[in-house]
Motif scaffolding. Sequence first.
Motif, short mmCIF file in Angstrom:
data_model
loop_
_atom_site.label_atom_id
_atom_site.label_comp_id
_atom_site.label_asym_id
_atom_site.label_seq_id
_atom_site.Cartn_x
_atom_site.Cartn_y
_atom_site.Cartn_z
N THR A 173 0.83 -1.20 0.00
CA THR A 173 0.00 0.00 0.00
C THR A 173 0.87 1.25 0.00
O THR A 173 0.65 2.18 -0.78
CB THR A 173 -0.94 0.01 1.22
N THR A 174 1.88 1.29 0.87
CA THR A 174 2.78 2.44 0.93
C THR A 174 3.52 2.60 -0.39
O THR A 174 3.66 3.72 -0.89
CB THR A 174 3.78 2.26 2.09
N LEU A 175 3.98 1.50 -0.96
CA LEU A 175 4.68 1.56 -2.23
C LEU A 175 3.77 2.09 -3.33
O LEU A 175 4.17 2.94 -4.13
CB LEU A 175 5.21 0.17 -2.60
N ASP A 176 2.52 1.64 -3.37
CA ASP A 176 1.56 2.13 -4.37
C ASP A 176 1.33 3.64 -4.23
O ASP A 176 1.28 4.37 -5.22
CB ASP A 176 0.23 1.38 -4.28
N VAL A 177 1.18 4.11 -2.99
CA VAL A 177 0.97 5.54 -2.73
C VAL A 177 2.19 6.33 -3.21
O VAL A 177 2.05 7.36 -3.89
CB VAL A 177 0.70 5.79 -1.23
N LEU A 178 3.39 5.85 -2.90
CA LEU A 178 4.60 6.54 -3.32
C LEU A 178 4.74 6.54 -4.85
O LEU A 178 5.14 7.54 -5.44
CB LEU A 178 5.84 5.88 -2.70
N MET A 179 4.41 5.43 -5.49
CA MET A 179 4.52 5.35 -6.95
C MET A 179 3.53 6.30 -7.62
O MET A 179 3.85 6.91 -8.65
CB MET A 179 4.30 3.91 -7.41
N ARG A 180 2.33 6.46 -7.05
CA ARG A 180 1.38 7.42 -7.61
C ARG A 180 1.84 8.86 -7.38
O ARG A 180 1.68 9.73 -8.24
CB ARG A 180 -0.01 7.20 -7.00
N ALA A 181 2.41 9.12 -6.23
CA ALA A 181 2.86 10.47 -5.90
C ALA A 181 4.11 10.87 -6.68
O ALA A 181 4.34 12.05 -6.95
CB ALA A 181 3.14 10.58 -4.40
N HIS A 182 4.93 9.89 -7.05
CA HIS A 182 6.20 10.16 -7.72
C HIS A 182 6.37 9.23 -8.93
O HIS A 182 7.24 8.36 -8.94
CB HIS A 182 7.37 9.97 -6.75
N PRO A 183 5.56 9.42 -9.96
CA PRO A 183 5.65 8.51 -11.11
C PRO A 183 6.94 8.71 -11.88
O PRO A 183 7.51 9.80 -11.91
CB PRO A 183 4.43 8.90 -11.96
#
Length: 74
Positions: free
Chosen positions: A56-66
């Motif tokens: 979940t944290t990784l997904d949030v970070l990937m969306r925030a910093h594509p």
Amino acid sequence: MSAPAAAAFPWREVMAFGLGRLCWAPDAFWSATPHEILAAIESHRAPPAGEAPSRTTLDVLMRAHPDPASRNDE
């Protein structure tokens, strides 16, 4: 009862690090204080390994910093 014998100072390893890894000139190495040498050694140690982020944290970070799209993605 006598005190346990102190371990010998690891001169070979410290010299190899200061003169080899850091490329300090001999005069710089021999004029450094023990605190300065210790700080140099500690600055080259790997940080302690932490836990991997959750999915979940990784997904949030990937969306925030594509990642930027490359020219080959077309």
